[in-house]
Scaffold this active site. Sequence first.
Site, PDB file in Angstrom:
ATOM      1  N   CYS A   1       3.151  -5.066   6.709  1.00  0.00           N
ATOM      2  CA  CYS A   1       2.805  -4.768   5.318  1.00  0.00           C
ATOM      3  C   CYS A   1       3.997  -4.156   4.578  1.00  0.00           C
ATOM      4  O   CYS A   1       5.028  -3.841   5.169  1.00  0.00           O
ATOM      5  CB  CYS A   1       1.621  -3.815   5.264  1.00  0.00           C
ATOM      6  SG  CYS A   1       0.046  -4.616   5.612  1.00  0.00           S
TER       7      CYS A   1
ATOM      8  N   HIS B   1       0.828  -1.205   0.000  1.00  0.00           N
ATOM      9  CA  HIS B   1       0.000   0.000   0.000  1.00  0.00           C
ATOM     10  C   HIS B   1       0.864   1.258   0.000  1.00  0.00           C
ATOM     11  O   HIS B   1       2.087   1.202   0.159  1.00  0.00           O
ATOM     12  CB  HIS B   1      -0.949   0.002   1.211  1.00  0.00           C
ATOM     13  CG  HIS B   1      -0.256  -0.028   2.540  1.00  0.00           C
ATOM     14  ND1 HIS B   1       0.326   1.080   3.109  1.00  0.00           N
ATOM     15  CD2 HIS B   1      -0.041  -1.057   3.416  1.00  0.00           C
ATOM     16  CE1 HIS B   1       0.858   0.761   4.280  1.00  0.00           C
ATOM     17  NE2 HIS B   1       0.657  -0.536   4.491  1.00  0.00           N
TER      18      HIS B   1
END
Length: 433
Positions: free
Chosen positions: A195, A179
């Site tokens: 992440c 992301h």
Amino acid sequence: MLKNICAGLVTAALLTGGAASYAGAAPMHVPTLADMSVQVKEPTVREQELAKETGKTVMSAPVAPAAEPEKAQKTETPAAEKQEAKEAPATEKKSLEKKISINLAARSLALFAGTEKIRLYPIGPGKTSSPTPVGYYKIRSKDVNPSWTDPSTGETIPSGPQCPLGYRWMEIQGNYGIHGTNRPDSIGHYVSNGCIRMHEEDVEALFDLVEIGTPVEITYNRVVVEKLADNTVAYYIYPDGYGWQKLTVEDVNKWLAGYGVANFVSNEEIEKKINESDGEPTYVAKVYPLYVNGVKLKNKAIEQGGTMYLPAIDLADAAHVDLGWNAKTRKLVSTIGVADGVDKKDVLYCKLADAKALFRLDGTLEKNSFVMKTIPEEKKSKLEAREEKVDATKKLEHKNEAKSEAAEVAKIAGQGKADKADKTGKQEKTKQK
């Protein structure tokens, strides 16, 4: 409905047991998504009804624990996207299929089309306390303008400047994904809860280049060796950010050997590079597949510092020539000739300029390969043959002249003897009278 929350904190227990090592020590277990504790998603009403109709059991889906940023509510993948991902054109060449490769040690994400690297981006992977899990995954969903739910407070932050996810989200497994970020200064550091963070412009570009189903490979490799477009081999050594991989000179030599250049980097140079672990490239040499009279040899032709080095023993075998090595004089000695040799980590090389004298071989680059052929015996030109004929004729004439002169001398000598005998006979007759 599950909340779309970025990867959960990995417990410290996953990091116990010592660092992984290539040097023979007991390797530490590197965490993957399979190691993470999971929640179980209960079947929906529709899934239960479907199970009754089909008679099949609906399996509960494992979901990674909540943690960093994600979306407050998971958006179902549009049917069109699912269909498109499922039915890839049969004519699509596998050599052009895209793949994402993430190296946590290098803190980089590369996008490949087949074997060609077409993009390279810096990333911010998980903290040492919540490392990004290694393994093989794929893009499972793609979302534009995701929102994030704070796992500690339950507060949802909508898409915008305050959202930690930026404006793009690509799920790779459960709550783990790739992301954007509203903290661009964090890229290049171990900062997330697991992440993969990217600069906003980078993640938006990547988002448009990949599809649902694109493979994602996550590794932790401190040593990276690559062959550039001009056949130059370069290698990098990165810091041990997670403490998972201790390196030795032997480890690095094995990586370099795979590209045929281990003999062209000294152990001292490797040791120094391990100590620095700065992630900067070291350019070793240009490497080419080597052919002799159409047969590919095991070892390669190496061009370093403008000089082409060739594996001497390989050439001797290919040319069916006996070869010896004089360590004292540093000379290669073949049944054809003698020339300087080069000993690199106990492997003998000769220079291209000496291949003719040692093996009657010569070569050149052809389509990114180094091709050598036996040099045929030189045919004498007509002029050289004529000159030799003239020389031979002259020699024959001289020989004949010499013979004539000798014969003439013998004739004269014989005539003198006859005259002398005749003169003696006459003298005897005169005395008798």
